[in-house]
Scaffold this motif. Structure first.
Motif, PDB file in Angstrom:
ATOM      1  N   THR A 187     -22.125 -75.024 -23.664  1.00  0.00           N
ATOM      2  CA  THR A 187     -22.454 -75.858 -24.815  1.00  0.00           C
ATOM      3  C   THR A 187     -21.444 -75.657 -25.942  1.00  0.00           C
ATOM      4  N   PRO A 188     -21.316 -76.653 -26.843  1.00  0.00           N
ATOM      5  CA  PRO A 188     -20.451 -76.489 -28.019  1.00  0.00           C
ATOM      6  C   PRO A 188     -21.015 -75.433 -28.960  1.00  0.00           C
ATOM      7  N   LEU A 189     -20.172 -74.969 -29.875  1.00  0.00           N
ATOM      8  CA  LEU A 189     -20.601 -74.016 -30.892  1.00  0.00           C
ATOM      9  C   LEU A 189     -20.780 -74.748 -32.211  1.00  0.00           C
TER      10      LEU A 189
ATOM     11  N   GLU B 130     -20.439 -68.950 -36.976  1.00  0.00           N
ATOM     12  CA  GLU B 130     -21.511 -69.486 -36.139  1.00  0.00           C
ATOM     13  C   GLU B 130     -22.826 -69.605 -36.915  1.00  0.00           C
ATOM     14  N   HIS B 131     -23.554 -70.694 -36.680  1.00  0.00           N
ATOM     15  CA  HIS B 131     -24.726 -71.044 -37.487  1.00  0.00           C
ATOM     16  C   HIS B 131     -25.775 -69.938 -37.543  1.00  0.00           C
ATOM     17  N   PHE B 132     -26.227 -69.458 -36.381  1.00  0.00           N
ATOM     18  CA  PHE B 132     -27.340 -68.513 -36.389  1.00  0.00           C
ATOM     19  C   PHE B 132     -26.929 -67.148 -36.929  1.00  0.00           C
ATOM     20  N   THR B 133     -25.671 -66.783 -36.760  1.00  0.00           N
ATOM     21  CA  THR B 133     -25.192 -65.533 -37.346  1.00  0.00           C
ATOM     22  C   THR B 133     -25.161 -65.639 -38.871  1.00  0.00           C
ATOM     23  N   SER B 134     -24.896 -66.841 -39.366  1.00  0.00           N
ATOM     24  CA  SER B 134     -24.847 -67.066 -40.819  1.00  0.00           C
ATOM     25  C   SER B 134     -26.238 -67.213 -41.431  1.00  0.00           C
ATOM     26  N   LYS B 135     -27.209 -67.691 -40.650  1.00  0.00           N
ATOM     27  CA  LYS B 135     -28.489 -68.129 -41.204  1.00  0.00           C
ATOM     28  C   LYS B 135     -29.234 -67.037 -41.964  1.00  0.00           C
ATOM     29  N   ARG B 136     -29.197 -65.832 -41.465  1.00  0.00           N
ATOM     30  CA  ARG B 136     -29.895 -64.741 -42.148  1.00  0.00           C
ATOM     31  C   ARG B 136     -29.431 -64.607 -43.598  1.00  0.00           C
ATOM     32  N   TYR B 137     -28.157 -64.873 -43.824  1.00  0.00           N
ATOM     33  CA  TYR B 137     -27.582 -64.695 -45.161  1.00  0.00           C
ATOM     34  C   TYR B 137     -27.809 -65.909 -46.049  1.00  0.00           C
TER      35      TYR B 137
ATOM     36  N   ARG C 171     -24.448 -69.653 -49.355  1.00  0.00           N
ATOM     37  CA  ARG C 171     -25.074 -70.979 -49.365  1.00  0.00           C
ATOM     38  C   ARG C 171     -24.397 -71.881 -48.340  1.00  0.00           C
ATOM     39  N   ARG C 172     -25.205 -72.588 -47.597  1.00  0.00           N
ATOM     40  CA  ARG C 172     -24.722 -73.488 -46.552  1.00  0.00           C
ATOM     41  C   ARG C 172     -24.469 -74.865 -47.138  1.00  0.00           C
ATOM     42  N   ILE C 173     -23.273 -75.424 -46.854  1.00  0.00           N
ATOM     43  CA  ILE C 173     -22.972 -76.751 -47.384  1.00  0.00           C
ATOM     44  C   ILE C 173     -22.661 -77.762 -46.284  1.00  0.00           C
ATOM     45  N   GLY C 174     -22.687 -77.333 -45.028  1.00  0.00           N
ATOM     46  CA  GLY C 174     -22.445 -78.267 -43.944  1.00  0.00           C
ATOM     47  C   GLY C 174     -22.266 -77.564 -42.623  1.00  0.00           C
ATOM     48  N   GLU C 175     -21.894 -78.331 -41.608  1.00  0.00           N
ATOM     49  CA  GLU C 175     -21.677 -77.772 -40.276  1.00  0.00           C
ATOM     50  C   GLU C 175     -20.677 -78.631 -39.534  1.00  0.00           C
ATOM     51  N   ILE C 176     -20.105 -78.081 -38.486  1.00  0.00           N
ATOM     52  CA  ILE C 176     -19.183 -78.800 -37.620  1.00  0.00           C
ATOM     53  C   ILE C 176     -19.301 -78.202 -36.218  1.00  0.00           C
ATOM     54  N   TYR C 177     -19.313 -79.075 -35.210  1.00  0.00           N
ATOM     55  CA  TYR C 177     -19.407 -78.629 -33.819  1.00  0.00           C
ATOM     56  C   TYR C 177     -18.029 -78.643 -33.173  1.00  0.00           C
ATOM     57  N   THR C 178     -17.797 -77.689 -32.282  1.00  0.00           N
ATOM     58  CA  THR C 178     -16.563 -77.724 -31.502  1.00  0.00           C
ATOM     59  C   THR C 178     -16.602 -78.938 -30.578  1.00  0.00           C
ATOM     60  N   PRO C 179     -15.476 -79.620 -30.401  1.00  0.00           N
ATOM     61  CA  PRO C 179     -15.434 -80.748 -29.461  1.00  0.00           C
ATOM     62  C   PRO C 179     -15.230 -80.282 -28.017  1.00  0.00           C
ATOM     63  N   TRP C 180     -15.615 -79.047 -27.710  1.00  0.00           N
ATOM     64  CA  TRP C 180     -15.419 -78.472 -26.380  1.00  0.00           C
ATOM     65  C   TRP C 180     -16.479 -77.409 -26.129  1.00  0.00           C
TER      66      TRP C 180
ATOM     67  N   ALA D  83     -33.896 -66.273 -33.057  1.00  0.00           N
ATOM     68  CA  ALA D  83     -33.566 -66.018 -31.652  1.00  0.00           C
ATOM     69  C   ALA D  83     -34.189 -67.074 -30.756  1.00  0.00           C
ATOM     70  N   ARG D  84     -35.447 -67.402 -31.002  1.00  0.00           N
ATOM     71  CA  ARG D  84     -36.126 -68.414 -30.188  1.00  0.00           C
ATOM     72  C   ARG D  84     -35.489 -69.794 -30.372  1.00  0.00           C
ATOM     73  N   GLU D  85     -35.137 -70.125 -31.603  1.00  0.00           N
ATOM     74  CA  GLU D  85     -34.509 -71.417 -31.856  1.00  0.00           C
ATOM     75  C   GLU D  85     -33.160 -71.508 -31.153  1.00  0.00           C
ATOM     76  N   TRP D  86     -32.387 -70.415 -31.194  1.00  0.00           N
ATOM     77  CA  TRP D  86     -31.077 -70.407 -30.543  1.00  0.00           C
ATOM     78  C   TRP D  86     -31.197 -70.628 -29.048  1.00  0.00           C
ATOM     79  N   LEU D  87     -32.223 -70.053 -28.417  1.00  0.00           N
ATOM     80  CA  LEU D  87     -32.394 -70.191 -26.973  1.00  0.00           C
ATOM     81  C   LEU D  87     -32.439 -71.652 -26.543  1.00  0.00           C
ATOM     82  N   GLY D  88     -32.944 -72.515 -27.421  1.00  0.00           N
ATOM     83  CA  GLY D  88     -33.036 -73.934 -27.093  1.00  0.00           C
ATOM     84  C   GLY D  88     -31.741 -74.697 -27.282  1.00  0.00           C
ATOM     85  N   THR D  89     -30.704 -74.032 -27.785  1.00  0.00           N
ATOM     86  CA  THR D  89     -29.446 -74.723 -28.081  1.00  0.00           C
ATOM     87  C   THR D  89     -28.302 -74.315 -27.155  1.00  0.00           C
ATOM     88  N   VAL D  90     -28.476 -73.264 -26.369  1.00  0.00           N
ATOM     89  CA  VAL D  90     -27.359 -72.702 -25.612  1.00  0.00           C
ATOM     90  C   VAL D  90     -27.575 -72.880 -24.107  1.00  0.00           C
TER      91      VAL D  90
END
Length: 303
Positions: A88-90, A175-182, A189-198, A255-262
């Motif tokens: 999956t993409p990151l 990476e999103h979930f590594t950042s989320k705790r902070y 503060r989160r201002i956006g996201e971008i997915y790898t095209p690979w 952790a549970r949310e991440w499991l559904g994305t990978v």
């Protein structure tokens, strides 16, 4: 080529490493697992320096570094891609300081100071992919170089978080979930996201372990044991959640949310050349590599 010494394998000690942990714990993976908190760029340096034998890191980091080697006339590059670890993409979260009120949107980052772990790392490469997607890159005929005022090398995730709060950098991507705790604790503060095209993670082995399309038996064993670790991960999600939420820096909910994305592959052996070609094409478009100077096939050892 063969040796009886256990492989020294670099990895990033984040949630994605759970199948590696299971391969070691439940299937006796005979390898010295070496954590790299600063990510793929550091593993590339260590592979080329003979400090590790193999590593599991981000696709864009591996490809960018090999592409730059090819452009300079070095066809060895220090390693080859031998396997696929994540299909999956990151999702890269785009972060700034908690009190950087002047930074409100992703578009406000144009010509700002980007924090990266290392030159050539995923956080560095994705800065150019972001600039390409946002139209910030100068035309090829322009003398303007980087789309950013400065590229600030900060090595670790902690340093990146500190830098956007101090003003040393304006933003960084991780990476999103590594950042989320902070985000949750108000540090950044989160201002956006971008997915790898690979697809996001590949397995690399030092060229000294590769002869043509033949691999050192220890690399074959690594890939076989990772397959078992992935199978165990897929069949034991509760144990995965417990490990991620206790041994690693994540909440049980995340952790549970991440499991559904990978999605991990059933077989790690082999690399889709089209994925590498797509990565090269995107990196050329983003100005990281030079069009026509890189060959996907020579980056890969197919099994």
């Amino acid at each position: 080529m063969a040796s009886t010494r256990p492989l020294r394998v670099g990895f990033v000690p984040e949630h994605f490493s759970t199948p590696i942990h299971f391969a070691k714990k439940h299937y006796g993976l005979d390898a010295e697992l070496i954590p790299f908190l600063s990510g793929t760029g550091h593993m590339i340096t260590s592979l080329r320096g003979g400090e590790i034998d193999a590593a599991i890191g981000l696709t864009e980091g591996w490809v960018a570094a090999l592409g730059k080697s090819q452009q300079s006339g070095d066809q060895d590059g220090g390693y080859r891609l031998v396997g696929t670890y994540v299909e999956t993409p990151l999702c890269w979260a785009i972060s700034t300081g908690a009190n950087r009120d002047e930074i409100k949107t992703v578009d406000s980052l144009q010509s700002g100071k980007i924090g990266v772990s290392r030159i050539g790392s995923g956080s560095y490469v994705m800065g150019y992919v972001l600039a390409d997607q946002r139209g910030w890159l100068a035309p090829a005929s322009s003398e303007q170089g980087s789309p950013y005022a400065d590229i600030v090398v900060l090595n670790t995730f902690e340093n990146l978080r500190n830098a956007v709060n101090s003003g040393e950098a304006d933003f960084f991507m991780w990476e999103h979930f590594t950042s989320k705790r902070y985000y949750d604790n108000g540090e950044i503060r989160r201002i956006g996201e971008i997915y790898t095209p690979w697809s996001s993670w590949k397995i690399a082995a030092a060229t000294g372990l590769v002869e043509g399309d033949r691999l050192d038996p220890r690399v074959h064993d690594l890939l076989d044991k990772l397959n078992l670790g992935i199978k165990y991960f897929n069949e034991n999600k509760e144990e995965a959640v417990e490990y991620i939420s206790t041994a690693l820096d994540y909440s049980e909910e995340d952790a549970r949310e991440w499991l559904g994305t990978v999605k991990f592959p059933e077989k790690t052996q082999g690399v889709d050349a089209n994925v590498i070609l797509n990565t090269i094409t995107t990196l050329c478009k983003a100005g990281v590599l030079e069009a026509g100077a890189c060959q996907a096939a020579s980056m890969i050892t197919q099994l």
